[in-house]
Design a protein around this motif. Structure first.
Motif, PDB file in Angstrom:
ATOM      1  N   THR A 115       9.524  -5.526   1.585  1.00 29.53           N
ATOM      2  CA  THR A 115       9.650  -5.855   2.866  1.00 29.53           C
ATOM      3  C   THR A 115       8.594  -7.181   2.839  1.00 29.53           C
ATOM      4  N   LYS A 116       7.699  -7.224   2.264  1.00 24.50           N
ATOM      5  CA  LYS A 116       6.563  -8.473   2.344  1.00 24.50           C
ATOM      6  C   LYS A 116       7.430  -9.375   1.475  1.00 24.50           C
TER       7      LYS A 116
ATOM      8  N   ARG B  57       0.784  -1.158  -0.031  1.00 23.77           N
ATOM      9  CA  ARG B  57       0.073  -0.091  -0.028  1.00 23.77           C
ATOM     10  C   ARG B  57       1.110   1.311  -0.025  1.00 23.77           C
ATOM     11  N   PRO B  58       0.831   1.979  -0.927  1.00 22.42           N
ATOM     12  CA  PRO B  58       1.526   3.276  -1.093  1.00 22.42           C
ATOM     13  C   PRO B  58       1.147   4.365   0.002  1.00 22.42           C
ATOM     14  N   ALA B  59       2.476   4.635   0.438  1.00 25.92           N
ATOM     15  CA  ALA B  59       2.278   5.864   1.188  1.00 25.92           C
ATOM     16  C   ALA B  59       3.480   6.941   1.063  1.00 25.92           C
ATOM     17  N   HIS B  60       3.463   7.975   1.684  1.00 26.80           N
ATOM     18  CA  HIS B  60       4.877   8.917   1.758  1.00 26.80           C
ATOM     19  C   HIS B  60       5.846   8.271   2.492  1.00 26.80           C
ATOM     20  N   GLY B  61       7.031   8.189   1.832  1.00 27.01           N
ATOM     21  CA  GLY B  61       8.083   7.290   2.196  1.00 27.01           C
ATOM     22  C   GLY B  61       8.582   7.724   3.837  1.00 27.01           C
ATOM     23  N   SER B  62       8.312   8.854   4.034  1.00 27.75           N
ATOM     24  CA  SER B  62       8.780   9.255   5.453  1.00 27.75           C
ATOM     25  C   SER B  62       7.716   8.662   6.445  1.00 27.75           C
ATOM     26  N   ASP B  63       6.586   8.551   5.975  1.00 27.14           N
ATOM     27  CA  ASP B  63       5.621   8.137   7.025  1.00 27.14           C
ATOM     28  C   ASP B  63       5.289   6.503   6.648  1.00 27.14           C
ATOM     29  N   PHE B  64       6.413   5.813   6.880  1.00 28.78           N
ATOM     30  CA  PHE B  64       6.422   4.287   6.283  1.00 28.78           C
ATOM     31  C   PHE B  64       5.086   3.550   7.407  1.00 28.78           C
ATOM     32  N   GLU B  65       4.974   4.096   8.576  1.00 32.34           N
ATOM     33  CA  GLU B  65       3.901   3.445   9.210  1.00 32.34           C
ATOM     34  C   GLU B  65       2.350   3.472   8.396  1.00 32.34           C
ATOM     35  N   ALA B  66       2.194   4.134   7.591  1.00 35.47           N
ATOM     36  CA  ALA B  66       1.048   4.388   6.927  1.00 35.47           C
ATOM     37  C   ALA B  66       0.803   3.736   5.821  1.00 35.47           C
ATOM     38  N   GLY B  67       1.826   3.049   5.346  1.00 32.62           N
ATOM     39  CA  GLY B  67       1.814   2.067   4.219  1.00 32.62           C
ATOM     40  C   GLY B  67       2.213   0.755   4.409  1.00 32.62           C
TER      41      GLY B  67
ATOM     42  N   GLN C 278      17.270 -14.958  -7.475  1.00 34.09           N
ATOM     43  CA  GLN C 278      17.980 -14.575  -8.572  1.00 34.09           C
ATOM     44  C   GLN C 278      17.597 -13.053  -9.005  1.00 34.09           C
ATOM     45  N   ALA C 279      16.520 -12.467  -8.812  1.00 36.09           N
ATOM     46  CA  ALA C 279      16.317 -11.024  -8.984  1.00 36.09           C
ATOM     47  C   ALA C 279      15.202 -10.693  -7.907  1.00 36.09           C
ATOM     48  N   LEU C 280      15.228  -9.354  -7.611  1.00 37.15           N
ATOM     49  CA  LEU C 280      14.164  -8.649  -6.823  1.00 37.15           C
ATOM     50  C   LEU C 280      14.001  -7.297  -7.261  1.00 37.15           C
ATOM     51  N   PHE C 281      12.855  -7.107  -7.813  1.00 34.72           N
ATOM     52  CA  PHE C 281      12.610  -5.606  -8.390  1.00 34.72           C
ATOM     53  C   PHE C 281      11.441  -4.948  -7.481  1.00 34.72           C
ATOM     54  N   GLY C 282      11.567  -3.795  -7.491  1.00 30.46           N
ATOM     55  CA  GLY C 282      10.573  -2.878  -6.943  1.00 30.46           C
ATOM     56  C   GLY C 282      11.114  -1.373  -6.323  1.00 30.46           C
ATOM     57  N   GLY C 283      10.236  -0.578  -6.134  1.00 31.38           N
ATOM     58  CA  GLY C 283      10.405   0.558  -5.786  1.00 31.38           C
ATOM     59  C   GLY C 283      11.352   1.477  -6.365  1.00 31.38           C
ATOM     60  N   SER C 284      11.541   2.686  -5.965  1.00 31.68           N
ATOM     61  CA  SER C 284      12.459   3.655  -6.698  1.00 31.68           C
ATOM     62  C   SER C 284      13.355   4.591  -5.812  1.00 31.68           C
ATOM     63  N   VAL C 285      14.497   4.691  -6.194  1.00 32.82           N
ATOM     64  CA  VAL C 285      15.549   5.536  -5.465  1.00 32.82           C
ATOM     65  C   VAL C 285      15.129   6.887  -5.673  1.00 32.82           C
ATOM     66  N   ASP C 286      14.430   7.463  -6.566  1.00 32.64           N
ATOM     67  CA  ASP C 286      14.169   8.804  -6.827  1.00 32.64           C
ATOM     68  C   ASP C 286      12.694   9.340  -6.211  1.00 32.64           C
ATOM     69  N   GLU C 287      12.177   8.457  -6.041  1.00 35.92           N
ATOM     70  CA  GLU C 287      10.695   8.737  -5.377  1.00 35.92           C
ATOM     71  C   GLU C 287      10.484   8.552  -3.822  1.00 35.92           C
ATOM     72  N   LEU C 288      10.345   9.032  -2.802  1.00 33.54           N
ATOM     73  CA  LEU C 288      10.417   8.831  -1.596  1.00 33.54           C
ATOM     74  C   LEU C 288       8.913   8.470  -1.378  1.00 33.54           C
ATOM     75  N   VAL C 289       8.410   7.121  -1.685  1.00 33.74           N
ATOM     76  CA  VAL C 289       7.385   6.446  -1.621  1.00 33.74           C
ATOM     77  C   VAL C 289       7.366   5.070  -1.127  1.00 33.74           C
ATOM     78  N   ILE C 290       6.413   4.596  -0.343  1.00 32.50           N
ATOM     79  CA  ILE C 290       6.377   3.388   0.072  1.00 32.50           C
ATOM     80  C   ILE C 290       6.201   2.343  -1.452  1.00 32.50           C
ATOM     81  N   PRO C 291       6.922   1.344  -1.624  1.00 30.45           N
ATOM     82  CA  PRO C 291       6.798   0.575  -2.732  1.00 30.45           C
ATOM     83  C   PRO C 291       5.481  -0.282  -2.661  1.00 30.45           C
ATOM     84  N   SER C 292       4.616  -0.239  -3.693  1.00 32.94           N
ATOM     85  CA  SER C 292       3.210  -0.819  -3.492  1.00 32.94           C
ATOM     86  C   SER C 292       3.340  -2.091  -4.450  1.00 32.94           C
ATOM     87  N   ARG C 293       4.536  -2.346  -5.314  1.00 31.99           N
ATOM     88  CA  ARG C 293       4.678  -3.564  -5.987  1.00 31.99           C
ATOM     89  C   ARG C 293       6.255  -4.058  -5.675  1.00 31.99           C
TER      90      ARG C 293
END
Length: 376
Positions: free
Chosen positions: A193-194, A178-188, A223-238
C-alpha cells in the motif's frame, strides 16, 4: 505485392522467428545470418563483447552503417507464449516486429540489390547485427567503434524516419512496512500500500512536466511490483517496485537523475538507479534522413514522414558519440514485446524496396536499371 515476394518475405521471417534469440542466446541466429548472407561475398568479422557473445559485422569500414539487433525479449512473458503463425498479410511471433521483420526485409533487399548489380560494384554500406539490445545495449556500444559517418538503426517505426528518441531512467524502489495478522490490518503497516500511495507523489518531479509533440507526455511505467503472499494471511512487510521513467527530447538525463536522487532521499525511500539512457534530438534534415526520404520519393513515389521513437534504441550510443543515427523500419512499437506481436508483409515489402533503392542510390544506379515499381 505479388505472390513471389509474399512467399520470399514470409518464408524468411518465419525462418528467423523459428530461431529463438533472447538476449544472451544470440549465437544460433548470428550463425544463420553468417551463412545466409554469403551470397554477398563480403568480408565479415565478429566484434566480441564477452568470450561467448559479440556482434556480426559485414563489410566493415563503410561510411554508411545499417544496425540491426538480433536479440528479442523471451518467447514466454507473464506466462504467455508468443506463438508464430501466418494469418493473411500478418506474421505473428516473437521478434516479428522487434525486429526480425526488419532483418527479413533487409535480406530480401540485399538479394534484389545483388541481382541488379551482379557484383559489378563495391557494396556501399556496412551491416552490423548487434547483440544485447534488449538488455544492456552492449552490442551498439561496441559497434560505435566501427566509426561510421552515418547510421540507420532498424526498429519498428511504421516506416517513419525518426530523428529523435526518448530516453529513460530505470529505478528500483524498496518499501518497508510492519507485519501483522492479515485480518487485523489496522495493527500492521502494508508495504505494498505504501508503494502504491507513493506513485502519486512522483508527479511532483519537475522533469515529468510537459509534453512532446511527437512522443507525448512525460511520465513513467510501473514495470513490476513485488511483495506479499497469496498463501499467507499476513500484512506484507516488504515490497519492491521497478519504475521506468520516460525522458523527453531536450530533458537532460543528468539533471533528471539528480532530481530523482534528491526526491527519494527527501522522502526517505530506499532506491537504486538501475539504468540511465539519454534522449536525443537531431535536425529533421540531418543528411542520412534526407537521403532516405529523397530516395523513397524519387524512386518509389513514397512520402515518408519524420517522427520520434518512444523507446531507447541502438541509435543512442552513436548519437552520443557524435555520429548521426536515425531510427527506421517496418512494424509497430506498441505491439512489440506482447503475446500478439506481429508485422504486415505489405509493410515489409515497402521497407525492402526502399532499402534496395537506398543502396542503389549510394552507387548511383538509375531507376531504369533498378526496375523497382513505384509503390501505390
Amino acid at each position: 505485392m505479388n505472390d513471389e515476394r509474399f512467399d520470399r518475405l514470409a518464408g524468411e521471417l518465419l525462418r528467423l522467428i523459428e530461431i529463438p534469440s533472447p538476449s544472451g542466446n544470440e549465437g544460433p541466429i548470428l550463425g544463420y545470418l553468417e551463412k545466409r548472407l554469403q551470397f554477398l561475398d563480403l568480408p565479415s568479422k565478429r566484434q566480441m563483447i564477452t568470450e561467448n557473445m559479440g556482434n556480426l559485422v559485414f563489410n566493415p569500414g563503410s561510411k554508411v552503417l545499417f544496425d540491426l539487433h538480433v536479440d528479442t525479449v523471451p518467447e514466454i512473458m507473464e506466462g504467455i507464449k508468443c506463438n508464430p503463425y501466418l494469418d493473411g498479410d500478418l506474421v505473428y511471433g516473437r521478434g516479428a516486429s522487434d525486429i526480425k521483420g526488419s532483418i527479413a526485409s533487409l535480406i530480401i533487399a540485399l538479394e534484389d540489390y545483388a541481382q541488379i548489380t551482379k557484383g559489378d560494384v563495391d557494396f556501399p554500406a556496412s551491416i552490423v547485427f548487434t547483440v544485447d539490445e534488449e538488455q544492456g545495449g552492449r552490442g551498439a556500444c561496441e559497434a560505435v567503434n566501427l566509426k561510421p559517418e552515418e547510421v540507420i538503426v532498424f526498429e519498428p517505426t511504421e516506416l517513419d524516419i525518426c530523428t529523435m528518441e526518448a530516453g529513460a531512467i530505470g529505478v528500483r524502489l524498496n518499501f518497508s512496512g510492519r507485519p501483522a495478522h492479515g485480518s487485523d490490518f489496522e495493527a500492521g503497516e502494508n508495504a505494498i500500500t505504501k508503494a502504491i500511495e507513493f506513485l502519486s507523489k512522483l508527479k511532483e518531479l519537475p522533469f515529468l512536466e510537459g509534453e512532446h509533440p511527437r512522443i507525448g507526455e512525460a511520465g513513467f511505467n510501473v514495470q513490476a511490483l513485488f511483495g506479499g503472499s497469496v498463501d499467507e494471511l499476513v500484512i506484507p512487510s516488504r515490497s519492491e517496485m521497478y519504475v521506468d521513467f520516460r525522458l523527453l527530447p531536450g530533458v537532460d538525463h543528468r539533471e533528471a537523475e539528480i532530481q530523482l536522487r534528491q526526491f527519494f532521499e527527501e522522502k526517505g525511500v530506499d532506491y537504486e538507479i538501475d539504468d540511465v539512457s539519454p534522449s536525443f534530438q537531431l535536425d529533421d534534415e540531418v543528411p542520412i534522413a534526407r537521403k532516405l526520404k529523397e530516395v523513397a520519393s524519387a524512386k518509389l513515389g513514397l512520402s515518408l514522414q519524420t517522427g520520434a521513437f518512444k523507446s531507447w534504441s541502438d541509435a543512442e550510443p552513436y548519437v552520443t558519440a557524435g555520429i548521426p543515427a536515425i531510427v527506421f523500419g517496418p512494424g509497430k512499437l506498441s505491439i512489440s514485446h506482447t503475446p500478439f506481436e506481429h508485422i504486415s508483409l505489405g509493410e515489409m515489402d515497402v521497407a525492402s524496396r526502399i532499402l534496395t533503392a537506398f543502396l542503389a542510390s549510394l552507387t548511383d544506379i538509375s531507376r531504369d536499371e533498378l526496375n523497382i515499381s513505384r509503390v501505390r
